[in-house]
Write a protein that holds these residues in place. Structure first.
Motif, PDB file in Angstrom:
ATOM      1  N   ALA A 174      -6.168   8.685   9.126  1.00  0.00           N
ATOM      2  CA  ALA A 174      -5.391   7.831   8.204  1.00  0.00           C
ATOM      3  C   ALA A 174      -4.014   7.516   8.785  1.00  0.00           C
ATOM      4  N   CYS A 175      -3.422   8.483   9.512  1.00  0.00           N
ATOM      5  CA  CYS A 175      -2.108   8.244  10.136  1.00  0.00           C
ATOM      6  C   CYS A 175      -2.239   7.243  11.284  1.00  0.00           C
ATOM      7  N   ILE A 176      -3.331   7.355  12.044  1.00  0.00           N
ATOM      8  CA  ILE A 176      -3.562   6.419  13.160  1.00  0.00           C
ATOM      9  C   ILE A 176      -3.810   5.020  12.595  1.00  0.00           C
ATOM     10  N   LEU A 177      -4.551   4.967  11.497  1.00  0.00           N
ATOM     11  CA  LEU A 177      -4.803   3.687  10.821  1.00  0.00           C
ATOM     12  C   LEU A 177      -3.496   3.103  10.278  1.00  0.00           C
ATOM     13  N   GLN A 178      -2.667   3.960   9.707  1.00  0.00           N
ATOM     14  CA  GLN A 178      -1.367   3.512   9.169  1.00  0.00           C
ATOM     15  C   GLN A 178      -0.554   2.814  10.250  1.00  0.00           C
ATOM     16  N   LYS A 179      -0.556   3.420  11.459  1.00  0.00           N
ATOM     17  CA  LYS A 179       0.182   2.838  12.588  1.00  0.00           C
ATOM     18  C   LYS A 179      -0.426   1.476  12.956  1.00  0.00           C
ATOM     19  N   LYS A 180      -1.767   1.414  13.004  1.00  0.00           N
ATOM     20  CA  LYS A 180      -2.432   0.149  13.395  1.00  0.00           C
ATOM     21  C   LYS A 180      -2.169  -0.962  12.379  1.00  0.00           C
ATOM     22  N   LEU A 181      -2.082  -0.579  11.105  1.00  0.00           N
ATOM     23  CA  LEU A 181      -1.838  -1.574  10.053  1.00  0.00           C
ATOM     24  C   LEU A 181      -0.361  -1.958   9.970  1.00  0.00           C
ATOM     25  N   VAL A 182       0.478  -1.176  10.641  1.00  0.00           N
ATOM     26  CA  VAL A 182       1.946  -1.284  10.536  1.00  0.00           C
ATOM     27  C   VAL A 182       2.363  -1.140   9.071  1.00  0.00           C
ATOM     28  N   ILE A 227       0.847  -1.207   0.000  1.00  0.00           N
ATOM     29  CA  ILE A 227       0.000   0.000   0.000  1.00  0.00           C
ATOM     30  C   ILE A 227       0.882   1.257   0.000  1.00  0.00           C
ATOM     31  N   ASP A 228       0.670   2.097  -1.004  1.00  0.00           N
ATOM     32  CA  ASP A 228       1.455   3.339  -1.126  1.00  0.00           C
ATOM     33  C   ASP A 228       0.773   4.519  -0.437  1.00  0.00           C
ATOM     34  N   VAL A 229      -0.562   4.525  -0.466  1.00  0.00           N
ATOM     35  CA  VAL A 229      -1.318   5.660   0.075  1.00  0.00           C
ATOM     36  C   VAL A 229      -2.538   5.149   0.844  1.00  0.00           C
ATOM     37  N   ILE A 230      -2.798   5.785   2.002  1.00  0.00           N
ATOM     38  CA  ILE A 230      -4.036   5.513   2.744  1.00  0.00           C
ATOM     39  C   ILE A 230      -4.834   6.811   2.783  1.00  0.00           C
ATOM     40  N   VAL A 231      -6.062   6.754   2.257  1.00  0.00           N
ATOM     41  CA  VAL A 231      -6.951   7.918   2.298  1.00  0.00           C
ATOM     42  C   VAL A 231      -8.168   7.548   3.142  1.00  0.00           C
ATOM     43  N   VAL A 232      -8.461   8.346   4.158  1.00  0.00           N
ATOM     44  CA  VAL A 232      -9.675   8.109   4.958  1.00  0.00           C
ATOM     45  C   VAL A 232     -10.623   9.290   4.750  1.00  0.00           C
ATOM     46  N   ALA A 233     -11.816   8.990   4.248  1.00  0.00           N
ATOM     47  CA  ALA A 233     -12.857  10.014   4.104  1.00  0.00           C
ATOM     48  C   ALA A 233     -13.707   9.980   5.360  1.00  0.00           C
ATOM     49  N   THR A 234     -13.744  11.093   6.096  1.00  0.00           N
ATOM     50  CA  THR A 234     -14.512  11.116   7.343  1.00  0.00           C
ATOM     51  C   THR A 234     -14.763  12.547   7.811  1.00  0.00           C
ATOM     52  N   SER A 291     -15.726  12.476  11.200  1.00  0.00           N
ATOM     53  CA  SER A 291     -15.781  12.118  12.619  1.00  0.00           C
ATOM     54  C   SER A 291     -14.537  11.318  13.020  1.00  0.00           C
ATOM     55  N   GLY A 292     -13.390  11.871  12.641  1.00  0.00           N
ATOM     56  CA  GLY A 292     -12.118  11.212  12.919  1.00  0.00           C
ATOM     57  C   GLY A 292     -11.789  11.161  14.404  1.00  0.00           C
ATOM     58  N   ASP A 293     -10.776  10.385  14.744  1.00  0.00           N
ATOM     59  CA  ASP A 293     -10.380  10.210  16.150  1.00  0.00           C
ATOM     60  C   ASP A 293     -10.062  11.547  16.814  1.00  0.00           C
ATOM     61  N   MET A 294      -9.381  12.434  16.082  1.00  0.00           N
ATOM     62  CA  MET A 294      -8.977  13.749  16.621  1.00  0.00           C
ATOM     63  C   MET A 294      -9.121  14.799  15.510  1.00  0.00           C
ATOM     64  N   PRO A 295      -9.206  16.108  15.876  1.00  0.00           N
ATOM     65  CA  PRO A 295      -9.231  17.125  14.814  1.00  0.00           C
ATOM     66  C   PRO A 295      -7.993  16.988  13.919  1.00  0.00           C
ATOM     67  N   PHE A 296      -6.843  16.772  14.501  1.00  0.00           N
ATOM     68  CA  PHE A 296      -5.665  16.310  13.791  1.00  0.00           C
ATOM     69  C   PHE A 296      -4.752  15.632  14.801  1.00  0.00           C
ATOM     70  N   PRO A 297      -3.890  14.716  14.425  1.00  0.00           N
ATOM     71  CA  PRO A 297      -3.582  14.320  13.047  1.00  0.00           C
ATOM     72  C   PRO A 297      -4.703  13.501  12.397  1.00  0.00           C
ATOM     73  N   ALA A 298      -4.487  13.231  11.125  1.00  0.00           N
ATOM     74  CA  ALA A 298      -5.466  12.494  10.340  1.00  0.00           C
ATOM     75  C   ALA A 298      -5.673  11.089  10.907  1.00  0.00           C
ATOM     76  N   VAL A 323       1.904   6.795   2.591  1.00  0.00           N
ATOM     77  CA  VAL A 323       1.475   8.194   2.715  1.00  0.00           C
ATOM     78  C   VAL A 323       0.044   8.156   3.262  1.00  0.00           C
ATOM     79  N   ALA A 324      -0.299   9.038   4.202  1.00  0.00           N
ATOM     80  CA  ALA A 324      -1.624   8.910   4.830  1.00  0.00           C
ATOM     81  C   ALA A 324      -2.245  10.276   5.096  1.00  0.00           C
ATOM     82  N   PHE A 325      -3.499  10.431   4.680  1.00  0.00           N
ATOM     83  CA  PHE A 325      -4.215  11.685   4.951  1.00  0.00           C
ATOM     84  C   PHE A 325      -5.721  11.473   4.906  1.00  0.00           C
ATOM     85  N   ASP A 326      -6.467  12.402   5.543  1.00  0.00           N
ATOM     86  CA  ASP A 326      -7.936  12.358   5.548  1.00  0.00           C
ATOM     87  C   ASP A 326      -8.497  13.354   4.536  1.00  0.00           C
ATOM     88  N   ILE A 327      -9.712  13.101   4.104  1.00  0.00           N
ATOM     89  CA  ILE A 327     -10.426  14.114   3.316  1.00  0.00           C
ATOM     90  C   ILE A 327     -11.792  14.367   3.939  1.00  0.00           C
TER      91      ILE A 327
END
Ligand code: COA
Length: 327
Positions: free
Chosen positions: A94-102, A76-83, A85-92, A106-110
């Motif tokens: 997608a970054c928290i998901l990236q960590k969980k997936l190990v 996986i090269d890029v993780i995009v999360v559309a939301t 109601s994310g975990d926090m206002p920031f960071p995205a 590249v990771a960002f929300d839209i």
């Protein structure tokens, strides 16, 4: 240069176990199962457990999509999360998901509210077609029940939690994303929003007392525009793809309200049996609705390999979009 196509490798979805029925809501606000069923088609919705956050729902949905795609996380090269109601206002998230997936993608929300998955599809398509990235994990996920005012009967009967995911990859031969059409009109920002908690209206004791950290909606106005814009977006997506109704096996509209779904189907002039409905089980899960419905339709065999599916959405912004996909 040879054209790069976009292949859909796999989808996955996850909804929390806890079910909140209309009968449960009758005990919380002045409403009835009859009103909710007649006005929305919703019978029950899923509620996230206290121990979970959006990134957990996204993780579960992503794991399934990755497994079905037969790729490894490192592909996986890029993780995009559309939301919205994310975990926090920031960071995205997608970054928290990236960590969980190990993963080291590249990771960002839209933020495009209920149309988020459509906007994400467009981004994934462009990334892949341009040659910038090869493999994209796209997630639509929400925990709307944590941004809902549970004393407001106008909104609290409508929303639910869930996440869906799709893995898309560059292909020399197969093209599965035939078209994506998007639209937005910021003059309607006031019709559907969360007033406080941003930088325009910071959180204060007063904003909390006035419940301004929750979703506010002018339901009637949103309803009318939703029907018109989802119909137009679908027609446009079909036109771009060069397809007609007879080519489409299934239409998957955003699952906000059964009456909106039926009105769009009628305007499009499509057979009722070709319009997918699961709003009775989950309510409106914003950016998660279309991808969860698509995953359900694939898993249940409602659509089979090679079928064309039209997905469409509408939401806060106001935003809208539609896409034609080959499954
Ligand atoms: N239970 C019982 N009565 C309710 C109620 C509830 N949960 N919610 C609202 N009502 C009442 C209203 O107070 C109103 O009463 P009044 O006439 O005494 O003022 C009456 O029911 C009718 O309300 P109205 O707003 O006209 O209903 P509606 O037919 O427009 O349905 C929605 C309301 C919200 C279901 C509908 O407008 C809708 O689905 N809109 C789009 C929402 C949407 O899709 N949003 C997300 C976009 S992504």
């Amino acid at each position: 240069m040879k054209k790069i196509n976009v292949k859909i490798l796999g989808t996955g979805s996850y909804v929390p176990e806890k079910v909140l029925t209309n009968a449960d809501l009758e005990k919380m606000v002045d409403t009835s199962d009859q009103w909710i069923t007649e006005r929305t088609g919703i019978k029950e919705r899923r509620i996230i457990d206290k121990s979970q956050n959006l990134s957990d729902l996204a993780f579960e949905a992503s794991k399934k999509a990755i497994e079905k795609s037969k790729i490894s996380i490192s592909d996986i090269d890029v993780i995009v999360v559309a939301t919205v109601s994310g975990d926090m206002p920031f960071p995205a998230t997608a970054c928290i998901l990236q960590k969980k997936l190990v993963s080291n993608a590249v990771a960002f929300d839209i933020s495009a509210a209920c149309s988020g998955f459509m906007y994400g599809l467009s981004i994934a398509k462009s990334f892949i077609e341009s040659g910038s990235y090869k493999t994209v994990l796209l997630v639509g996920g929400e925990v709307l029940t944590r941004i809902t005012d549970w004393t407001d009967r106008n909104t609290c009967v409508l929303f639910g939690d869930g996440a869906g995911a799709m893995v898309l990859q560059a292909s020399e031969t197969e093209n599965d994303v035939l078209s994506v059409h998007l639209g937005a009109d910021g003059t309607y920002t006031n019709l559907l929003n969360i007033p406080a908690g941003g930088t325009a209206m910071q959180t204060t004791h007063e904003t909390v007392d006035n419940k301004l950290q929750f979703i506010k909606m002018s339901g009637k106005e949103v309803f009318k525009i939703a029907v018109v814009k989802m119909t137009e977006a679908t027609q446009k997506a079909l036109e771009i793809a060069g397809k007609k109704d007879e080519d489409i096996a299934l239409y998957i509209p955003h699952q906000a309200n059964l009456r909106i779904i039926e009105a769009v189907g009628k305007r499009l002039g499509v057979a009722k049996e070709k319009v997918y409905v699961n709003v009775h089980k989950y309510g409106n899960m914003s950016s998660a609705t279309t991808i969860i419905a698509l995953d359900e339709a694939i898993t249940s065999g409602t659509v089979k390999k090679g079928d064309l599916v039209n997905i469409m959405a509408f939401g806060g912004g106001l935003t809208w979009g539609a896409a034609v996909l080959k499954i």
